[in-house]
Write an enzyme that holds these catalytic residues in place. Structure first.
Site, PDB file in Angstrom:
ATOM      1  N   TYR A  56      18.101 -74.825   6.918  1.00 48.99           N
ATOM      2  CA  TYR A  56      18.563 -75.878   5.995  1.00 48.99           C
ATOM      3  C   TYR A  56      19.269 -75.239   4.807  1.00 48.99           C
ATOM      4  O   TYR A  56      18.800 -74.228   4.291  1.00 48.99           O
ATOM      5  CB  TYR A  56      17.378 -76.710   5.487  1.00 48.99           C
ATOM      6  CG  TYR A  56      17.285 -78.064   6.148  1.00 48.99           C
ATOM      7  CD1 TYR A  56      18.360 -78.944   6.061  1.00 48.99           C
ATOM      8  CD2 TYR A  56      16.168 -78.457   6.859  1.00 48.99           C
ATOM      9  CE1 TYR A  56      18.299 -80.194   6.665  1.00 48.99           C
ATOM     10  CE2 TYR A  56      16.102 -79.697   7.467  1.00 48.99           C
ATOM     11  CZ  TYR A  56      17.173 -80.571   7.360  1.00 48.99           C
ATOM     12  OH  TYR A  56      17.121 -81.789   7.955  1.00 48.99           O
ATOM     13  N   GLU A  58      21.105 -77.290   1.963  1.00 43.29           N
ATOM     14  CA  GLU A  58      21.742 -78.251   1.052  1.00 43.29           C
ATOM     15  C   GLU A  58      22.366 -77.542  -0.144  1.00 43.29           C
ATOM     16  O   GLU A  58      21.730 -76.673  -0.752  1.00 43.29           O
ATOM     17  CB  GLU A  58      20.716 -79.272   0.529  1.00 43.29           C
ATOM     18  CG  GLU A  58      20.562 -80.469   1.425  1.00 43.29           C
ATOM     19  CD  GLU A  58      19.421 -80.323   2.393  1.00 43.29           C
ATOM     20  OE1 GLU A  58      19.060 -79.155   2.707  1.00 43.29           O
ATOM     21  OE2 GLU A  58      18.898 -81.352   2.846  1.00 43.29           O
ATOM     22  N   ASP A 202      45.500 -86.998   7.379  1.00 39.58           N
ATOM     23  CA  ASP A 202      44.465 -86.785   8.405  1.00 39.58           C
ATOM     24  C   ASP A 202      45.150 -86.056   9.552  1.00 39.58           C
ATOM     25  O   ASP A 202      45.877 -86.652  10.349  1.00 39.58           O
ATOM     26  CB  ASP A 202      43.906 -88.139   8.850  1.00 39.58           C
ATOM     27  CG  ASP A 202      42.812 -87.992   9.906  1.00 39.58           C
ATOM     28  OD1 ASP A 202      42.745 -86.922  10.539  1.00 39.58           O
ATOM     29  OD2 ASP A 202      42.040 -88.951  10.096  1.00 39.58           O
ATOM     30  N   THR A 228      39.375 -82.764  11.873  1.00 40.03           N
ATOM     31  CA  THR A 228      38.298 -82.274  12.717  1.00 40.03           C
ATOM     32  C   THR A 228      38.663 -80.842  13.089  1.00 40.03           C
ATOM     33  O   THR A 228      39.792 -80.395  12.874  1.00 40.03           O
ATOM     34  CB  THR A 228      38.157 -83.110  14.008  1.00 40.03           C
ATOM     35  OG1 THR A 228      39.448 -83.255  14.590  1.00 40.03           O
ATOM     36  CG2 THR A 228      37.569 -84.483  13.726  1.00 40.03           C
ATOM     37  N   LYS A 231      39.887 -80.229  17.997  1.00 38.75           N
ATOM     38  CA  LYS A 231      40.998 -80.729  18.833  1.00 38.75           C
ATOM     39  C   LYS A 231      41.974 -79.571  19.065  1.00 38.75           C
ATOM     40  O   LYS A 231      41.572 -78.578  19.674  1.00 38.75           O
ATOM     41  CB  LYS A 231      41.624 -81.954  18.164  1.00 38.75           C
ATOM     42  CG  LYS A 231      40.615 -83.124  18.024  1.00 38.75           C
ATOM     43  CD  LYS A 231      41.283 -84.368  17.494  1.00 38.75           C
ATOM     44  CE  LYS A 231      40.339 -85.568  17.500  1.00 38.75           C
ATOM     45  NZ  LYS A 231      39.596 -85.720  16.237  1.00 38.75           N
ATOM     46  N   ARG A 237      32.745 -78.880  17.394  1.00 37.72           N
ATOM     47  CA  ARG A 237      32.835 -80.239  16.840  1.00 37.72           C
ATOM     48  C   ARG A 237      32.396 -80.204  15.391  1.00 37.72           C
ATOM     49  O   ARG A 237      31.238 -79.899  15.097  1.00 37.72           O
ATOM     50  CB  ARG A 237      31.955 -81.193  17.630  1.00 37.72           C
ATOM     51  CG  ARG A 237      32.276 -81.226  19.102  1.00 37.72           C
ATOM     52  CD  ARG A 237      31.607 -82.384  19.757  1.00 37.72           C
ATOM     53  NE  ARG A 237      32.358 -83.584  19.487  1.00 37.72           N
ATOM     54  CZ  ARG A 237      33.380 -83.992  20.232  1.00 37.72           C
ATOM     55  NH1 ARG A 237      33.766 -83.308  21.279  1.00 37.72           N
ATOM     56  NH2 ARG A 237      34.004 -85.097  19.932  1.00 37.72           N
TER      57      ARG A 237
HETATM   58  N1  DSN Z   1      38.077 -89.664  19.155  1.00 38.34           N
HETATM   59  C1  DSN Z   1      39.274 -89.177  18.515  1.00 38.34           C
HETATM   60  C2  DSN Z   1      40.438 -89.215  19.425  1.00 38.34           C
HETATM   61  O1  DSN Z   1      40.238 -89.213  20.633  1.00 38.34           O
HETATM   62  O2  DSN Z   1      41.572 -89.243  18.970  1.00 38.34           O
HETATM   63  C3  DSN Z   1      39.544 -89.902  17.271  1.00 38.34           C
HETATM   64  O3  DSN Z   1      38.392 -90.050  16.528  1.00 38.34           O
END
Ligand code: DSN
Length: 423
Positions: A56, A58, A202, A228, A231, A237
């Protein structure tokens, strides 16, 4: 065999181990074309599977609420420094659990409930958290939504400017989940500056392309950048918020203690590994290859009579409007799955069909590019997709099974990071 191996799990929980094995074999055998997915490296897998999950933490490096942070502080600082260096930003927060919490933290930092906030409408390619009605962001704030032009599927910056002037949003989001074209960050910045809004880029879908120099960067235009990490960036993730120094305090306070508790240290370590990988020359080649593959696939699909939203792609993503094929996105995605091609059904702009049974299909090239496929294979991929759509229309399952066998045979020559078949 898993790389790294999972010998303990195999002994202590064979039921679960078998399920993981099944998923690994599946990921190996199919063309993974969900635009938001990828394969991480064994090094990222090792970091995310490490003892860091036990701790942990924080707070932030140097200012924690629990003891024993000697190594965790260094790990998080490494991730922060690598993120700042890779993207060229003044500040980085690497703690958001994923993209939606990262965006929610931005609302917490820069708006009050009921304030107007602006983003691209979900059916036009935006994201749920950019103020769509079923999301907390649409319920707690006053969403103002911009669209794309009917004629060419592109963002209409005149509409964006008019809406912003009229509604005076506190935050403007650019970016989304089904945008096949380059995002014009300077144009959004001009609008945001004029109305005094915080511009949030974003870049979840295109972070890896930006890191590799295959898409323009929002740095210098956006006040805040959310992404994120799993991707095109090819990490675990998780998510990050990057910002100017001016907004650093507000961002950090919103993530913790505003929204989250302890950071997921094993994820932070995985992010640090991925950021290092993304700074290498080979990653830049990877990012450019993703785009080259998407362009080649778009051209081949057009030859097969597919109608692509905006007529093609500038990035990793292709949005197909299946209306002219006389079938919806959902039955096609199901048929493709049986044919060993994993995609998702998607709305297209001004879709006359319902979101759960829309007209579109979203395709992406990040994962198949990680496997090593190039432009040379894209005509074959397009031919399989075309044959599968025809088979879906005719309910022709044997054809789908034949395609799946062809896909398996092709992919046998392209190793999958993290797992290899036992020979
Ligand atoms: N789940 C993502 C996507 O597939 O684009 C977006 O949150």
């Amino acid at each position: 065999m898993h790389v790294p191996p999972i010998p303990h799990l195999t002994v202590t929980d064979p039921e679960l181990a078998a399920l993981i094995e099944g998923e690994a074999q599946r990921q190996h055998d199919v063309l993974r074309m969900i635009a938001s997915e990828n394969y991480v490296s064994p090094a990222v897998l090792e970091a995310t599977g490490s003892v860091l999950t036990n701790k942990y933490s924080e707070g932030y490096p140097g200012k924690r609420y629990y003891e024993g942070q000697r190594f965790i502080d260094q790990i998080e600082q490494l991730a922060i420094d690598r993120a700042k260096a890779l993207f060229g930003t003044e500040h980085a927060n690497v703690q958001p659990y994923s993209g939606s919490p990262a965006n929610l933290a931005v609302y917490l930092a820069f708006a009050k409930p009921g304030d107007p906030v602006m983003g691209m409408a979900l059916p036009m390619g935006g994201h749920l958290t950019h103020g769509w009605s079923v999301s907390a962001t649409g319920a707690w704030f006053r969403p103002v939504r911009y669209e794309v032009r009917r004629e060419d599927g592109r963002v209409d910056m005149d509409q964006v400017r008019d809406l912003a002037r009229r509604e005076r949003p506190k935050i403007i989001f650019c970016g989304g989940t089904a945008i096949p074209r380059t995002i014009d960050f300077p144009a959004f910045a001009e609008v945001a500056r004029e109305v005094g809004a915080v511009l949030v880029a974003d870049i979840a879908h295109i972070a890896g392309l930006i890191a590799g120099g295959a898409h323009p960067s929002p740095v210098g235009y956006a006040d805040v950048i959310t992404t994120t990490t799993h991707k095109t960036l090819r990490g675990p993730r998780g998510a990050m918020i990057l910002s100017t120094a001016e907004h650093a305090k507000a961002v950090d306070k919103a993530v913790f203690p505003g929204l989250q508790g302890g950071p997921h240290n094993h994820t932070t370590a995985g992010i640090a590994v991925a950021l290092r990988e993304a700074s290498e020359e080979s990653f830049s080649r990877y990012a450019h290859q993703i785009v080259a593959n998407a362009r080649a696939l778009a051209a081949a699909l057009t030859e097969h009579g597919f109608d692509l939203v905006t007529g093609g792609t500038d990035n990793h993503l292709i949005l197909v409007d299946l209306t002219n094929k006389g079938i919806g996105g959902k039955p096609v995605a199901r048929a493709l799955d049986r044919a060993g091609i994993e995609t998702n059904y998607n709305t297209v702009p001004y879709d006359p069909r319902k979101p759960f049974d829309p007209s579109g299909l979203r395709l992406g090239t990040p994962a198949l590019t990680t496997r090593g496929l190039t432009e040379a294979q894209m005509p074959q991929v397009a031919a399989w997709i075309s044959a599968a759509v025809d088979a879906a229309v005719k309910d022709d399952e044997p054809t789908l099974d034949r395609i799946a066998a062809g896909v398996r045979e092709l992919l046998a020559a392209y190793p999958m990071p993290g797992w290899e078949p036992t020979r």
